[in-house]
Design a protein around this motif. Structure first.
Motif, short mmCIF file in Angstrom:
data_model
loop_
_atom_site.label_atom_id
_atom_site.label_comp_id
_atom_site.label_asym_id
_atom_site.label_seq_id
_atom_site.Cartn_x
_atom_site.Cartn_y
_atom_site.Cartn_z
N GLU A 1 -26.54 -2.07 14.59
CA GLU A 1 -27.68 -2.90 14.23
C GLU A 1 -28.93 -2.07 14.00
N ASN A 2 -29.07 -0.95 14.74
CA ASN A 2 -30.31 -0.17 14.72
C ASN A 2 -30.25 1.10 13.89
N GLU A 3 -29.04 1.61 13.61
CA GLU A 3 -28.97 2.87 12.89
C GLU A 3 -27.64 3.04 12.17
N ILE A 4 -27.66 3.93 11.19
CA ILE A 4 -26.47 4.35 10.48
C ILE A 4 -26.36 5.86 10.66
N VAL A 5 -25.22 6.31 11.17
CA VAL A 5 -25.00 7.74 11.42
C VAL A 5 -23.84 8.19 10.54
N ALA A 6 -24.10 9.17 9.69
CA ALA A 6 -23.08 9.69 8.78
C ALA A 6 -22.74 11.12 9.14
N THR A 7 -21.45 11.42 9.20
CA THR A 7 -20.93 12.79 9.33
C THR A 7 -19.77 12.90 8.35
N LEU A 8 -20.10 13.14 7.09
CA LEU A 8 -19.10 13.20 6.03
C LEU A 8 -19.22 14.51 5.27
N PRO A 9 -18.10 15.10 4.89
CA PRO A 9 -18.17 16.34 4.10
C PRO A 9 -18.50 16.03 2.66
N TYR A 10 -18.94 17.06 1.94
CA TYR A 10 -19.22 16.89 0.52
C TYR A 10 -18.50 17.96 -0.27
N PHE A 11 -17.84 17.55 -1.36
CA PHE A 11 -17.17 18.45 -2.29
C PHE A 11 -17.68 18.11 -3.68
N GLY A 12 -18.33 19.03 -4.31
CA GLY A 12 -18.84 18.77 -5.64
C GLY A 12 -20.02 19.66 -5.97
#
Length: 177
Positions: free
Chosen positions: A82-93
């Motif tokens: 409800e209070n936050e969005i936490v992203a830990t995703l790799p990036y290829f490009g």
């Protein structure tokens, strides 16, 4: 002839049992309760880079497949509360403004100023669109969650090529709260 019939029946049985075992274990009721609560985690299993140059580099490796899908290790997530969005995703490009700080070259951020728009999708799915006001480089994020818990995340940024991820949703773990 009897042996061929037995082998065919065993092959079909093996295929059916194998395909049933690849589900993530969430019932449609559990998926509906997670979506209605608004607190869940997307776990990415595969990354789909969109750039042709990335696919050409991947295909140049020995024993590589001609696929543009990359299998990911466990632990790459997008946690929504409800209070936050936490992203830990790799990036290829391709990145148009790369940084020497490698922590800024992937999607690793915490957003506390965001807006989520939830709408029904096709075939009973639920679609989320995210507007992150405190992340200047992310243009849009879309998450589509299907009734069986499988999900598709697409991220479009200002400073890099788009990328998408396939995975599933699960409950937020207690230690992340």
């Amino acid at each position: 002839m009897k042996n061929l019939f037995k082998i065919t029946v065993l092959g079909i049985l093996f295929f059916l049992l194998n395909s049933c075992g690849s589900q993530n274990g969430l019932t449609t009721e559990k998926v509906a309760s997670l979506l209605s609560s608004g607190n869940f985690t997307f776990l990415a299993q595969k990354a789909n880079p969109m750039g042709g140059d990335v696919i050409n580099v991947l295909n140049s490796f020995p024993n590589s497949s001609a696929s543009r899908i990359l299998e990911l290790d466990y632990g790459y997530t997008l946690q929504i509360t409800e209070n936050e969005i936490v992203a830990t995703l790799p990036y290829f490009g391709r990145m148009y403004n790369p940084s020497f700080d490698t922590s800024k070259n992937s999607y690793r951020f915490t957003s506390k100023d965001f807006k989520i728009n939830q709408s029904p999708g096709k075939k009973g799915s639920t679609t989320y669109s995210f507007v992150l006001n405190d992340q200047q480089n992310i243009r849009r994020m879309y998450l589509e969650v299907f009734k069986n818990g499988k999900a598709y995340l697409s991220i479009d940024s200002n400073d890099r090529q788009p990328i998408s991820y396939d995975g599933y949703i699960m409950e937020n773990s207690a230690d992340k709260k």
